[in-house]
Structure formats: C-alpha cells, structure tokens
Design an enzyme around this catalytic site. Sequence first.
Site, mmCIF file in Angstrom:
data_model
loop_
_atom_site.group_PDB
_atom_site.id
_atom_site.type_symbol
_atom_site.label_atom_id
_atom_site.label_comp_id
_atom_site.label_asym_id
_atom_site.label_seq_id
_atom_site.Cartn_x
_atom_site.Cartn_y
_atom_site.Cartn_z
ATOM 1 N N HIS A 54 -2.407 3.404 5.090
ATOM 2 C CA HIS A 54 -1.683 2.613 6.078
ATOM 3 C C HIS A 54 -0.633 1.781 5.367
ATOM 4 C CE1 HIS A 54 -4.543 -0.386 4.561
ATOM 5 N NE2 HIS A 54 -3.768 -1.332 5.095
ATOM 6 N N HIS A 111 0.806 -1.225 0.000
ATOM 7 C CA HIS A 111 0.000 0.000 0.000
ATOM 8 C C HIS A 111 0.844 1.282 0.000
ATOM 9 C CE1 HIS A 111 -3.405 -2.556 0.526
ATOM 10 N NE2 HIS A 111 -3.197 -2.794 1.814
#
Length: 405
Positions: free
Chosen positions: A259, A223
């Site tokens: 995150h 991510h």
Amino acid sequence: MSNRYLPKLLCTASLLGICINGPLRAAEASKPDNSLRQAANTAFSAHTVKSLADAPTSDDTLVEVLAGAVPGWAFGSVTQVINDGRDAAPVSLLYLAQRTAGGWKLGLEGSDSFFSLLESVPDQVLSRAEKATFRSQRAALKQLAGVETGLGLPWPKGASWRLTGGPHGNSGSSRPYDSIDLAGGDGRVLAPRNGRIYKSCIRNGSALVTLVHDNGYSTRYYHMESLTNVADGTMLATGAYLGHIANGLPCGGSSSGAHVHYSLTRNGNAEPFNNKLVGGWQFFEGSSPYQGYALRRNVRVNVGGYLINDGPNPGPGPDPEPMVVIVRAPNGAKVNLYKSPQLSATVLGTAGHGESVKIVCHAYGDAVQGNWGSTKLWNRLTTNAWVSDGHVETGSNNPVVPACP
C-alpha cells in the site's frame, strides 16, 4: 547511527550521519559536518515535541543534504529512523541552512527561519523556480486550512482504489491523524496535484517521497518502491508517476500488505485528514486509528471500501454543519450583522444579547474590540450574514467551524 539505514554508494561522510542523495546540483558541494547534523537534530526535536502528541520514537535520525553546491549552504531533510517492526512511519522535514560565524543557522520548512534563509540562498542550492514554489506556500499559509485541500487522491482520475486504513498518525495512535493508507488498481502512485519532488532516506529501491505543492500543503508517501528517477526539485504535473505501492521500509517501521501511506502537512506541521476534502471525498476519523470513513455526495465508504478519485478540483463539498452560539452584545445591547467581515460592509440586521445564532464557517476581516479583546476572526451565519467572533460565545478565541470557501 546504524549503517543499515544509509543508502549504499550514494553516501559520503557517513561517520557524521550526513548523506548526499544522488548527483549534486553543481560540481562542488559544501562540506557537511557534525555541527550541521546537530543543528538539524536540535530543530527537529523541538519541532516534533511541540507539534506531535505521542510521536513515534526512534534510535536515531538521518540528516541528508539534498543540495549543497555552494560552500556554507545546505538544503536537505532530517528524518526519523524507526526501529523495524514498530507500527510507525518516520516523520521527515525539509530544512535550509547557512553556516555563520556562530555555527549553522537552520530553519525547518514552514518556519520563519526557513523563509528568511530562502531570500538569500544561492540559486545553485535552490533554483529560482523552487524558491518561487516555497514562497507561494508561504502566501497560502497566511490563511487557515479549510475543508477543501485542492488535492486529489494519488491514482488516476475516475479510477477506484481501496481505503485500507482510515485516518491515523505516524505511529498509529499519535496525533494528529494526518495519514491514510491506500491500495488498488495497477499500484502506480501518481501526483495528486502539481508539486516539486524531494526524496529522503533512499534505500533498497524505496524512499520517503515529499511533494511540495503551491497551495500551502505538502504530501508525503511511504512504502513505495520502483520510484521515479527524476531529480530532486523537479516540478511534476498532476498525474505524474511517483512510485509503486509496496512494503518498503527505507527508514524502518512496519507494513502489512502492499500500500501507500499518504500524509498531509501544512506549514511544516502534520495536518489532520479529519473533515478534509481530498479527491472529492471528505474524510472523517473513527473512534480509533485506522478506522473512520469517507463521504462523497451522501455516499459513505468505510475502511475496506473503494473510492473514486475526482481529482484535485472536485468543486464544493457538503455544506458544513451549523453550530449554535449565543450572542454576547456589549452592555446588553445589540450587535450588527454584516454582509461581509468588514465594518464598512452593509448592515443586514442585528442580533440581541443572549440570542442564539447558527454559524457555519469562519474567515478573517476587520479587527473588532470584542468581549475578550481585539479579534479579526468573523463567523458566517446560516443567513449568510457575518458576526464578529468577539460578539458570540463559542468557548474559544480560535475558529470552531471550518474556514469559509
């Protein structure tokens, strides 16, 4: 393979599903072909079926060559491509391959085949320093993982970030629960220990990032965006910048809120976060994925709470809970309790058949012909004496308590 998963401008031979990530390590690279992709996919499929329960499924895989400067050799990664929107993060493994008369001989990281190929791969494909890092991993892998990992949390030492997701698998409920989700601070994700960096599935400023450490562990990050631009194979020091928390999905999946998805692997296998000490915190699973908590010096932090990073060497953690087991002495006699897990060690006492003793951790030592055959497994008692696993009833031939420090 869907072209939307291929990094633009950095790919060649896209019809074969092979991608060259960034600059090669020498002017000429081995010609990637469909047989290499097939060999990688075959090994990858066998590995994930064997090692992961309910592994995330995908429509395809992405086979990449990260270094292939010598004809007949390739070092790279094979990564799942997850459908967009699926609650999953891709599984990815490094590989080493050599072309032979019978086709590509390929080994995935942590496997005997990988380490066998490592001894003959040219330095132009993997540098001597990189080979030394992988060899040190193999040496560490001869010992079972204990509670302590030697890893920090991926942000500055002494700073606090939030635990946004407790232990979970790559597809949430898939086993083992090898990952946690983290966010906070200035969003800069940092190396939790010295390690060599490799990037897979580069797309839209994001990638799946792997750090290969020298202690048998590798850590993976998903991510992130605004990634470091250092070359694959570079040794990064503890605290080096990796990327910034975000919602990047270079190989598919889903993300809610910026995150980093932080995962553990050991010997090429997903490693559970449960009971592990990372950054001074011992992590525990909950009754469902993404739940659980972390414990540090009697302070408990649940999901949503903040964790202070103690760094990669936080010292000893909480003492493990003892487990009560029953002594099974040969012929109903007594068994010796030793000062260390060696038959030549000082005998500290004895335990009789049927007696209850408390074991707290395990190690490997001299072979003993026990009740269930020969074993090198020993257990340390709460009295600091050692008893052979072959002389106690634990319900398993494998360790049932953590490894001793």
